[in-house]
Design an enzyme around this catalytic site. Structure first.
Site, PDB file in Angstrom:
ATOM      1  N   ASP A 118     -13.515  12.707  46.992  1.00  7.22           N
ATOM      2  CA  ASP A 118     -14.941  12.493  47.245  1.00  7.22           C
ATOM      3  C   ASP A 118     -15.655  12.079  45.964  1.00  7.22           C
ATOM      4  OD1 ASP A 118     -14.566  13.314  49.886  1.00  7.22           O
ATOM      5  OD2 ASP A 118     -14.981  15.409  49.393  1.00  7.22           O
ATOM      6  N   ASP A 121     -11.320  20.821  50.566  1.00 10.06           N
ATOM      7  CA  ASP A 121     -12.413  20.734  49.594  1.00 10.06           C
ATOM      8  C   ASP A 121     -12.418  21.991  48.749  1.00 10.06           C
ATOM      9  OD1 ASP A 121     -13.379  18.248  50.548  1.00 10.06           O
ATOM     10  OD2 ASP A 121     -14.436  19.262  52.171  1.00 10.06           O
TER      11      ASP A 121
END
Length: 211
Positions: free
Chosen positions: A177, A143
């Site tokens: 995401d 991430d």
């Protein structure tokens, strides 16, 4: 929308997702941060489990999660194929394509990254090292996108959270995401358009019934 168009959407999203993850993984030390704007930063972390770092406890928790993701992707793939064959709404097909691409992007991390890279703590990761940090199906999801748009103290009159320090928004996520969230958003905000058959499909169904 034809299947090849959906496939193109998926390919582009997975390509962008993996490029951004590999770039960050090989150019950032764990928790290193670069400020792009005051409200947008690249902040490298790795997610052990599901959204917001949720994990399944136990020795086989990570493996169970990865296998579940793989089965889920097969289910989404069938949903996409069936929707295209039935000529469902373009809103629905685009939404499913985004969700599928995002899920696939994160599965690549979970399945491959444990053996593709070494650890990023205190060093830059390298491709296919002898000291890779994990095993097959035990990779960590990369991430990096962080948007701390506002941070301050909440008014004291607010119940429960009054007077507490608050940051909007605090999540760190990746392009996969974002694709999943966008797909889900389309299904929520364009629900009627997503699940309504186009006029040509309705006409075809009606014609088939008359025949």
């Amino acid at each position: 929308m034809k299947l090849r168009h959906a496939t193109l959407i998926i390919f582009i999203i997975v390509l962008i997702d993996q490029f951004s993850k590999i770039y960050v993984k090989t150019n950032f030390i764990y928790e290193e941060e670069v400020e792009v704007f005051s409200w947008f930063k690249l902040h490298f972390i790795e997610n052990e489990g599901m959204a917001w770092g949720t994990v399944i406890p136990g020795d086989y928790g990570k493996l169970i999660l990865t296998v579940f993701r793989i089965f889920a992707v097969f289910g989404i793939a069938y949903w996409l194929y069936d929707s295209v064959m039935r000529e469902k709404s373009n809103f629905l097909i685009v939404a499913i394509s985004l969700i599928f691409a995002g899920a696939l992007g994160n599965i690549i991390d979970s399945v491959l990254y444990g053996v593709m890279f070494n650890d990023s703590h205190g060093q830059l990761a390298t491709f296919f090292p002898h000291d890779h940090y994990g095993t097959w199906f035990h990779g960590r999801v990369v991430d990096m996108f962080y948007f701390p748009i506002w941070e301050g103290q909440l008014p004291s009159w607010l119940p429960f959270w009054g007077g507490q320090n608050f940051r909007f928004f605090n999540a760190i996520f990746n392009f996969a995401d974002f694709a999943i969230s966008t797909g889900v958003g389309i299904l929520i905000f364009f629900n009627k358009k997503s699940f309504t058959l186009p006029e040509k499909s309705i006409s075809r169904v009606y014609s088939d019934k008359l025949d």
